[in-house]
Write a protein that holds these residues in place. Structure first.
Motif, PDB file in Angstrom:
ATOM      1  N   GLN A  25      -8.611  -0.728 -10.892  1.00 35.13           N
ATOM      2  CA  GLN A  25      -7.328  -0.670 -11.592  1.00 35.13           C
ATOM      3  C   GLN A  25      -7.411  -1.362 -12.951  1.00 35.13           C
ATOM      4  OE1 GLN A  25      -4.869   1.310 -10.573  1.00 35.13           O
ATOM      5  NE2 GLN A  25      -6.309   1.826  -8.956  1.00 35.13           N
ATOM      6  N   LYS A  26      -8.154  -2.476 -12.997  1.00 32.38           N
ATOM      7  CA  LYS A  26      -8.339  -3.148 -14.289  1.00 32.38           C
ATOM      8  C   LYS A  26      -9.109  -2.235 -15.237  1.00 32.38           C
ATOM      9  CE  LYS A  26     -10.119  -7.081 -16.732  1.00 32.38           C
ATOM     10  NZ  LYS A  26     -10.795  -8.358 -16.717  1.00 32.38           N
ATOM     11  N   GLN A  27     -10.141  -1.562 -14.727  1.00 34.32           N
ATOM     12  CA  GLN A  27     -10.922  -0.648 -15.561  1.00 34.32           C
ATOM     13  C   GLN A  27     -10.018   0.443 -16.118  1.00 34.32           C
ATOM     14  OE1 GLN A  27     -14.814  -0.480 -16.175  1.00 34.32           O
ATOM     15  NE2 GLN A  27     -13.447   0.137 -17.815  1.00 34.32           N
ATOM     16  N   LYS A  28      -9.181   1.015 -15.266  1.00 33.90           N
ATOM     17  CA  LYS A  28      -8.261   2.063 -15.715  1.00 33.90           C
ATOM     18  C   LYS A  28      -7.281   1.527 -16.747  1.00 33.90           C
ATOM     19  CE  LYS A  28      -8.336   4.765 -11.433  1.00 33.90           C
ATOM     20  NZ  LYS A  28      -7.515   5.246 -10.305  1.00 33.90           N
ATOM     21  N   SER A  29      -6.802   0.299 -16.549  1.00 33.78           N
ATOM     22  CA  SER A  29      -5.817  -0.265 -17.473  1.00 33.78           C
ATOM     23  C   SER A  29      -6.383  -0.434 -18.879  1.00 33.78           C
ATOM     24  CB  SER A  29      -5.290  -1.603 -16.947  1.00 33.78           C
ATOM     25  OG  SER A  29      -6.248  -2.631 -17.099  1.00 33.78           O
ATOM     26  N   LEU A  30      -7.698  -0.631 -19.007  1.00 26.96           N
ATOM     27  CA  LEU A  30      -8.312  -0.753 -20.332  1.00 26.96           C
ATOM     28  C   LEU A  30      -8.185   0.547 -21.129  1.00 26.96           C
ATOM     29  CD1 LEU A  30     -11.559  -2.745 -19.453  1.00 26.96           C
ATOM     30  CD2 LEU A  30      -9.440  -3.633 -20.421  1.00 26.96           C
ATOM     31  N   PHE A  31      -8.103   1.674 -20.433  1.00 24.56           N
ATOM     32  CA  PHE A  31      -7.952   2.973 -21.086  1.00 24.56           C
ATOM     33  C   PHE A  31      -6.496   3.276 -21.422  1.00 24.56           C
ATOM     34  CE2 PHE A  31     -12.073   3.579 -19.090  1.00 24.56           C
ATOM     35  CZ  PHE A  31     -12.771   4.317 -20.029  1.00 24.56           C
ATOM     36  N   GLY A  32      -5.567   2.625 -20.749  1.00 27.89           N
ATOM     37  CA  GLY A  32      -4.156   2.961 -20.883  1.00 27.89           C
ATOM     38  C   GLY A  32      -3.821   4.079 -19.909  1.00 27.89           C
TER      39      GLY A  32
ATOM     40  N   ARG B   6       0.849  -1.178   0.000  1.00 31.33           N
ATOM     41  CA  ARG B   6       0.000   0.000   0.000  1.00 31.33           C
ATOM     42  C   ARG B   6       0.886   1.231   0.000  1.00 31.33           C
ATOM     43  NH1 ARG B   6      -5.179   0.471   3.868  1.00 31.33           N
ATOM     44  NH2 ARG B   6      -6.109   2.210   2.804  1.00 31.33           N
ATOM     45  N   TYR B   7       0.610   2.152  -0.879  1.00 32.95           N
ATOM     46  CA  TYR B   7       1.432   3.337  -1.027  1.00 32.95           C
ATOM     47  C   TYR B   7       0.794   4.551  -0.389  1.00 32.95           C
ATOM     48  CZ  TYR B   7       4.293   0.652  -4.173  1.00 32.95           C
ATOM     49  OH  TYR B   7       5.118  -0.294  -4.698  1.00 32.95           O
ATOM     50  N   GLY B   8       0.029   4.359   0.665  1.00 36.50           N
ATOM     51  CA  GLY B   8      -0.591   5.481   1.362  1.00 36.50           C
ATOM     52  C   GLY B   8      -1.624   6.172   0.498  1.00 36.50           C
ATOM     53  N   ARG B   9      -1.548   7.470   0.398  1.00 39.74           N
ATOM     54  CA  ARG B   9      -2.555   8.270  -0.291  1.00 39.74           C
ATOM     55  C   ARG B   9      -2.259   8.297  -1.786  1.00 39.74           C
ATOM     56  NH1 ARG B   9      -5.469  11.188   3.189  1.00 39.74           N
ATOM     57  NH2 ARG B   9      -5.803  12.858   1.718  1.00 39.74           N
ATOM     58  N   SER B  10      -2.280   7.151  -2.398  1.00 40.36           N
ATOM     59  CA  SER B  10      -1.907   7.021  -3.801  1.00 40.36           C
ATOM     60  C   SER B  10      -3.081   6.521  -4.628  1.00 40.36           C
ATOM     61  CB  SER B  10      -0.753   6.019  -3.914  1.00 40.36           C
ATOM     62  OG  SER B  10      -0.525   5.670  -5.236  1.00 40.36           O
ATOM     63  N   SER B  11      -3.022   6.755  -5.934  1.00 37.73           N
ATOM     64  CA  SER B  11      -4.055   6.235  -6.820  1.00 37.73           C
ATOM     65  C   SER B  11      -3.638   4.895  -7.416  1.00 37.73           C
ATOM     66  CB  SER B  11      -4.347   7.235  -7.941  1.00 37.73           C
ATOM     67  OG  SER B  11      -3.169   7.455  -8.695  1.00 37.73           O
ATOM     68  N   ILE B  12      -2.480   4.368  -7.031  1.00 40.88           N
ATOM     69  CA  ILE B  12      -2.018   3.067  -7.506  1.00 40.88           C
ATOM     70  C   ILE B  12      -2.438   2.022  -6.478  1.00 40.88           C
ATOM     71  CG2 ILE B  12      -0.021   1.686  -8.169  1.00 40.88           C
ATOM     72  CD1 ILE B  12      -0.463   4.018 -10.030  1.00 40.88           C
ATOM     73  N   ALA B  13      -3.091   0.967  -6.934  1.00 39.00           N
ATOM     74  CA  ALA B  13      -3.606  -0.046  -6.012  1.00 39.00           C
ATOM     75  C   ALA B  13      -2.730  -1.280  -5.977  1.00 39.00           C
ATOM     76  CB  ALA B  13      -5.011  -0.459  -6.416  1.00 39.00           C
ATOM     77  N   LEU B  14      -2.640  -1.884  -4.834  1.00 38.19           N
ATOM     78  CA  LEU B  14      -2.048  -3.202  -4.654  1.00 38.19           C
ATOM     79  C   LEU B  14      -0.649  -3.327  -5.232  1.00 38.19           C
ATOM     80  CD1 LEU B  14      -5.244  -5.216  -5.590  1.00 38.19           C
ATOM     81  CD2 LEU B  14      -4.488  -4.542  -3.328  1.00 38.19           C
ATOM     82  N   GLY B  15       0.098  -2.263  -5.275  1.00 32.14           N
ATOM     83  CA  GLY B  15       1.459  -2.320  -5.776  1.00 32.14           C
ATOM     84  C   GLY B  15       1.530  -2.428  -7.285  1.00 32.14           C
ATOM     85  N   ALA B  16       0.407  -2.343  -7.981  1.00 31.15           N
ATOM     86  CA  ALA B  16       0.388  -2.484  -9.432  1.00 31.15           C
ATOM     87  C   ALA B  16       0.627  -1.134 -10.083  1.00 31.15           C
ATOM     88  CB  ALA B  16      -0.966  -3.024  -9.884  1.00 31.15           C
ATOM     89  N   SER B  17       1.478  -1.136 -11.100  1.00 35.45           N
ATOM     90  CA  SER B  17       1.670   0.100 -11.853  1.00 35.45           C
ATOM     91  C   SER B  17       0.840   0.007 -13.121  1.00 35.45           C
ATOM     92  CB  SER B  17       3.148   0.312 -12.177  1.00 35.45           C
ATOM     93  OG  SER B  17       3.608  -0.737 -12.998  1.00 35.45           O
ATOM     94  N   LEU B  18       0.290   1.105 -13.510  1.00 32.94           N
ATOM     95  CA  LEU B  18      -0.556   1.149 -14.698  1.00 32.94           C
ATOM     96  C   LEU B  18       0.348   1.478 -15.871  1.00 32.94           C
ATOM     97  CD1 LEU B  18      -3.532   0.929 -15.513  1.00 32.94           C
ATOM     98  CD2 LEU B  18      -3.706   3.375 -15.196  1.00 32.94           C
ATOM     99  N   ASP B  19       0.696   0.465 -16.660  1.00 28.17           N
ATOM    100  CA  ASP B  19       1.596   0.717 -17.766  1.00 28.17           C
ATOM    101  C   ASP B  19       1.059   0.225 -19.108  1.00 28.17           C
ATOM    102  OD1 ASP B  19       1.954  -1.964 -17.280  1.00 28.17           O
ATOM    103  OD2 ASP B  19       4.101  -1.862 -16.983  1.00 28.17           O
ATOM    104  N   THR B  20      -0.264   0.150 -19.218  1.00 32.52           N
ATOM    105  CA  THR B  20      -0.840  -0.095 -20.531  1.00 32.52           C
ATOM    106  C   THR B  20      -0.785   1.218 -21.305  1.00 32.52           C
ATOM    107  OG1 THR B  20      -3.037   0.275 -19.592  1.00 32.52           O
ATOM    108  CG2 THR B  20      -2.349  -2.019 -19.865  1.00 32.52           C
TER     109      THR B  20
END
Length: 173
Positions: free
Chosen positions: A99-106, A55-69
């Protein structure tokens, strides 16, 4: 007495909670460059993570996953349409479905989504608004005053919002 919509939302929330508890953490990555040196993006590559979620505190990244699509012109145009149409995407930074929903957008297009953070400890939290709107599960799309819970395919979102731009989306649900 519960309304039909409330019953559906409750049942969906329960099934998503069960799925979240039994599904491993997933990190979405774009396909690596091809041997010719050109980027080849056909679908996201899913990588199971056996590590404990971070958990990265007050972050928009979930579960340690980076959004790199990677976002394309179609994804960017759809997000611009969603913003212009006053569509809202309610979620939580700790929600793997969000996070999966966001990844569909890139990544680039996802950064421009009309996203509303509902987690009380999330970055730019609007928890009170989420309560006022009676958001009971994540993600939830609000389109023309109607609630659409769950991860949605981009073609489905396009159809629900009347989007008429390019439809050559890179990723499928």
């Amino acid at each position: 007495m519960l309304t039909k919509l409330q019953l559906i939302q409750s049942a969906t929330a329960i099934s998503m909670a069960i799925a979240t508890l039994t599904t491993p953490t997933v990190i979405v990555r774009a396909n690596p460059s091809s041997a010719s040196g050109q980027s080849s993006i056909s679908a996201p590559q899913l990588v199971n993570s056996k590590q404990q979620p971070r958990r990265y505190g007050r972050s928009s990244i979930a579960l340690g996953a980076s959004l790199d699509t990677i976002s394309g012109a179609a994804e960017t145009a759809l997000v611009e349409h969603l913003v212009a149409s006053d569509v809202k995407f309610y979620g939580s930074y700790s929600c793997s479905h969000c996070q999966k929903q966001k990844s569909l957008f890139g990544a680039a297009a996802a950064a421009k989504l009309p996203y509303i953070e509902c987690a009380p400890d999330g970055e730019n939290s609007q928890r009170q608004l989420c309560k006022e709107k009676n958001i009971q599960m994540f993600p939830t799309w609000v389109i023309k005053g109607k609630y659409f819970p769950g991860t949605r395919d981009l073609k489905e979102i396009a159809a629900m919002t009347g989007y008429r731009g390019p439809m050559d989306f890179k990723y499928q649900k």
